[in-house]
Design a protein around this motif. Structure first.
Motif, PDB file in Angstrom:
ATOM      1  N   LEU A   6      -3.495  12.555  10.302  1.00 12.35           N
ATOM      2  CA  LEU A   6      -2.581  11.370  10.203  1.00 12.35           C
ATOM      3  C   LEU A   6      -3.041  10.032  10.382  1.00 12.35           C
ATOM      4  CD1 LEU A   6       1.004  11.320  11.962  1.00 12.35           C
ATOM      5  CD2 LEU A   6      -0.484   9.465  11.882  1.00 12.35           C
ATOM      6  N   PHE A   7      -3.011   8.919   9.147  1.00 11.50           N
ATOM      7  CA  PHE A   7      -3.640   7.764   9.168  1.00 11.50           C
ATOM      8  C   PHE A   7      -2.411   6.830   8.602  1.00 11.50           C
ATOM      9  CE2 PHE A   7      -3.672   9.027   4.649  1.00 11.50           C
ATOM     10  CZ  PHE A   7      -3.733   8.116   3.964  1.00 11.50           C
ATOM     11  N   ASP A   8      -3.160   5.627   8.995  1.00 15.08           N
ATOM     12  CA  ASP A   8      -2.403   4.537   8.541  1.00 15.08           C
ATOM     13  C   ASP A   8      -3.541   3.207   8.167  1.00 15.08           C
ATOM     14  OD1 ASP A   8      -0.472   2.555   8.198  1.00 15.08           O
ATOM     15  OD2 ASP A   8      -0.788   1.809  10.313  1.00 15.08           O
ATOM     16  N   THR A   9      -3.298   2.468   7.506  1.00 18.18           N
ATOM     17  CA  THR A   9      -4.188   1.122   6.955  1.00 18.18           C
ATOM     18  C   THR A   9      -3.199  -0.155   7.271  1.00 18.18           C
ATOM     19  OG1 THR A   9      -3.506   1.311   4.957  1.00 18.18           O
ATOM     20  CG2 THR A   9      -5.231   2.736   5.317  1.00 18.18           C
ATOM     21  N   GLU A  10      -4.137  -1.170   7.364  1.00 18.78           N
ATOM     22  CA  GLU A  10      -3.518  -2.669   7.341  1.00 18.78           C
ATOM     23  C   GLU A  10      -4.495  -3.353   6.394  1.00 18.78           C
ATOM     24  OE1 GLU A  10      -0.766  -3.413   8.687  1.00 18.78           O
ATOM     25  OE2 GLU A  10      -0.566  -1.793  10.410  1.00 18.78           O
ATOM     26  N   THR A  11      -3.616  -4.286   5.633  1.00 22.89           N
ATOM     27  CA  THR A  11      -4.298  -4.700   4.459  1.00 22.89           C
ATOM     28  C   THR A  11      -4.123  -6.121   4.292  1.00 22.89           C
ATOM     29  OG1 THR A  11      -2.300  -4.258   2.987  1.00 22.89           O
ATOM     30  CG2 THR A  11      -3.813  -2.433   3.165  1.00 22.89           C
ATOM     31  N   THR A  12      -4.704  -6.751   3.398  1.00 19.50           N
ATOM     32  CA  THR A  12      -4.591  -8.202   3.243  1.00 19.50           C
ATOM     33  C   THR A  12      -3.201  -8.403   2.221  1.00 19.50           C
ATOM     34  OG1 THR A  12      -5.775  -8.285   0.837  1.00 19.50           O
ATOM     35  CG2 THR A  12      -7.145  -8.619   3.108  1.00 19.50           C
ATOM     36  N   GLY A  13      -2.536  -7.531   1.561  1.00 15.40           N
ATOM     37  CA  GLY A  13      -1.412  -7.910   0.984  1.00 15.40           C
ATOM     38  C   GLY A  13      -1.028  -6.455   0.456  1.00 15.40           C
ATOM     39  N   VAL A  22      -8.210  -3.286   2.373  1.00 19.26           N
ATOM     40  CA  VAL A  22      -8.370  -2.782   3.494  1.00 19.26           C
ATOM     41  C   VAL A  22      -9.076  -3.716   4.696  1.00 19.26           C
ATOM     42  CG1 VAL A  22      -8.647  -0.677   4.724  1.00 19.26           C
ATOM     43  CG2 VAL A  22      -7.829  -0.546   2.367  1.00 19.26           C
ATOM     44  N   ILE A  23      -8.257  -3.859   5.609  1.00 17.33           N
ATOM     45  CA  ILE A  23      -8.807  -4.305   6.684  1.00 17.33           C
ATOM     46  C   ILE A  23      -8.822  -3.603   8.113  1.00 17.33           C
ATOM     47  CG2 ILE A  23      -8.577  -6.713   5.975  1.00 17.33           C
ATOM     48  CD1 ILE A  23      -6.217  -7.193   7.803  1.00 17.33           C
ATOM     49  N   GLU A  24      -8.174  -2.506   8.032  1.00 16.73           N
ATOM     50  CA  GLU A  24      -8.174  -1.631   9.000  1.00 16.73           C
ATOM     51  C   GLU A  24      -7.765  -0.281   8.957  1.00 16.73           C
ATOM     52  OE1 GLU A  24      -6.019  -1.624  13.701  1.00 16.73           O
ATOM     53  OE2 GLU A  24      -4.820  -2.721  12.120  1.00 16.73           O
ATOM     54  N   PRO A  51      -3.932 -13.691   3.603  1.00 16.60           N
ATOM     55  CA  PRO A  51      -2.755 -14.720   3.417  1.00 16.60           C
ATOM     56  C   PRO A  51      -2.216 -14.665   5.124  1.00 16.60           C
ATOM     57  CG  PRO A  51      -3.026 -13.277   1.740  1.00 16.60           C
ATOM     58  CD  PRO A  51      -3.878 -12.615   2.655  1.00 16.60           C
ATOM     59  N   ASP A  52      -1.599 -15.605   5.098  1.00 13.93           N
ATOM     60  CA  ASP A  52      -0.799 -15.921   6.384  1.00 13.93           C
ATOM     61  C   ASP A  52       0.508 -14.934   6.358  1.00 13.93           C
ATOM     62  OD1 ASP A  52      -2.312 -18.033   7.269  1.00 13.93           O
ATOM     63  OD2 ASP A  52      -1.159 -19.633   6.421  1.00 13.93           O
ATOM     64  N   ASP A  53       1.057 -14.707   5.436  1.00 14.88           N
ATOM     65  CA  ASP A  53       2.193 -13.770   5.322  1.00 14.88           C
ATOM     66  C   ASP A  53       1.724 -12.337   5.826  1.00 14.88           C
ATOM     67  OD1 ASP A  53       3.915 -15.549   4.410  1.00 14.88           O
ATOM     68  OD2 ASP A  53       3.802 -14.995   2.252  1.00 14.88           O
ATOM     69  N   ALA A  54       0.549 -11.823   5.641  1.00 13.86           N
ATOM     70  CA  ALA A  54      -0.204 -10.716   6.088  1.00 13.86           C
ATOM     71  C   ALA A  54      -0.526 -10.822   7.347  1.00 13.86           C
ATOM     72  CB  ALA A  54      -1.323 -10.350   5.227  1.00 13.86           C
ATOM     73  N   THR A  55      -0.893 -11.843   7.864  1.00 16.72           N
ATOM     74  CA  THR A  55      -1.389 -11.804   9.142  1.00 16.72           C
ATOM     75  C   THR A  55      -0.155 -11.987  10.109  1.00 16.72           C
ATOM     76  OG1 THR A  55      -3.279 -13.230   8.748  1.00 16.72           O
ATOM     77  CG2 THR A  55      -2.375 -13.414  11.151  1.00 16.72           C
ATOM     78  N   ARG A  56       0.981 -12.603   9.848  1.00  8.63           N
ATOM     79  CA  ARG A  56       2.321 -12.479  10.703  1.00  8.63           C
ATOM     80  C   ARG A  56       2.521 -10.993  10.721  1.00  8.63           C
ATOM     81  NH1 ARG A  56       3.290 -17.537   8.230  1.00  8.63           N
ATOM     82  NH2 ARG A  56       4.078 -16.647   6.249  1.00  8.63           N
ATOM     83  N   ILE A  57       2.251 -10.309   9.888  1.00  5.02           N
ATOM     84  CA  ILE A  57       2.709  -8.599  10.079  1.00  5.02           C
ATOM     85  C   ILE A  57       1.921  -7.985  10.934  1.00  5.02           C
ATOM     86  CG2 ILE A  57       3.070  -6.444   8.726  1.00  5.02           C
ATOM     87  CD1 ILE A  57       3.836  -8.159   6.344  1.00  5.02           C
ATOM     88  N   HIS A  58       0.323  -7.969  10.722  1.00  4.68           N
ATOM     89  CA  HIS A  58      -0.383  -7.409  11.533  1.00  4.68           C
ATOM     90  C   HIS A  58      -1.136  -8.124  12.547  1.00  4.68           C
ATOM     91  CE1 HIS A  58      -3.214  -8.820   8.754  1.00  4.68           C
ATOM     92  NE2 HIS A  58      -2.888  -8.157   7.639  1.00  4.68           N
ATOM     93  N   GLY A  59      -1.165  -9.409  12.592  1.00  7.66           N
ATOM     94  CA  GLY A  59      -1.691 -10.154  13.686  1.00  7.66           C
ATOM     95  C   GLY A  59      -3.300 -10.248  13.400  1.00  7.66           C
TER      96      GLY A  59
END
Length: 226
Positions: A6-13, A22-24, A51-59
């Motif tokens: 089971l996996f998940d990613t965080e991204t820049t957009g 992909v950043i995580e 982008p700031d919008d992405a950082t607001r989601i994943h920190g």
């Protein structure tokens, strides 16, 4: 035992085709659809801005990733952990698409779509017309969301693992919590005991006599009709 991940990613957009990266990456090992406690987690430098919008989601900010490896430096570790079994994710086409784009940059083959298990699709089938985000499913199944202040890939995996257990039948959970490595997030460890052993219930002579007396009072009971 059947192994899956089971996996998940965080991204820049939202779109890898327009340059988002992909950043995580986080992943949990499952055996017979239950977490074993073994996990994989990497932060990755995207070689571009976040982008700031992405950082607001994943920190996650670019400064936080200053010393993180690039994707091509960890790609073989990711592929090794993913293995060759089923891959479970929430809104799986999104995560598959981002990993495929990163694999292409690193000259690695795309993921086989036959391996995809999409928990969002499972949830929509079970709860049609209802909210089926990870948060909504956790609330529906009574799963603690108190630590989820932002989208964290490893925490999201652990929450989704609990959701996945419920979506696939609600297996009985173990009673212990284990912590692996440096993570401060508790890992719920599930014990798969294999197929259940039948336990025949043999009635006593008195119970058989009482049942026969009850049936005798019925008018043409179906189970005694030839």
């Amino acid at each position: 035992m059947t192994r899956s991940v089971l996996f998940d990613t965080e991204t820049t957009g939202l779109d890898p085709l327009t340059g988002d990266r992909v950043i995580e990456v986080a992943a949990l090992e499952l055996e017979n659809d239950l977490p074993t406690g073994r996990h994989f987690h990497r932060l990755i430098h995207p070689q571009r801005d976040i982008p700031d919008d992405a950082t607001r989601i994943h920190g996650i900010t670019l400064d936080k990733l200053r010393d993180a490896p690039r994707f091509e430096e960890v790609v073989d570790d990711i592929i090794a952990f993913l293995g060759d079994g089923p891959l479970v994710a929430h809104n799986a086409p999104f995560d598959f698409g981002f990993l495929d784009a990163e694999f292409a940059r690193a000259a690695r083959p795309a993921l086989d779509r036959a391996r995809m298990v999409d928990t969002l699709a499972l949830a929509k089938k079970r709860f049609p017309g209802m909210p089926n985000s990870l948060d909504a499913l956790c609330r529906r199944f009574g799963i603690d969301l108190s630590e989820r202040t932002t989208h964290n890939a490893l925490l999201d995996c652990r929450l989704l693992a609990e959701v996945y257990v419920e979506l696939t039948g609600g297996r009985q959970r173990g009673l212990s919590l284990a912590t692996e490595g440096q993570s401060e997030i508790p890992v719920a460890v599930y014990t798969a005991s294999g197929p259940r052993t039948p336990r025949p219930m043999v009635p006593s002579a008195e119970e058989l006599a009482a049942h026969a007396a009850f049936v005798a009072r019925l008018k043409e009971p179906l189970w005694t009709t030839p």
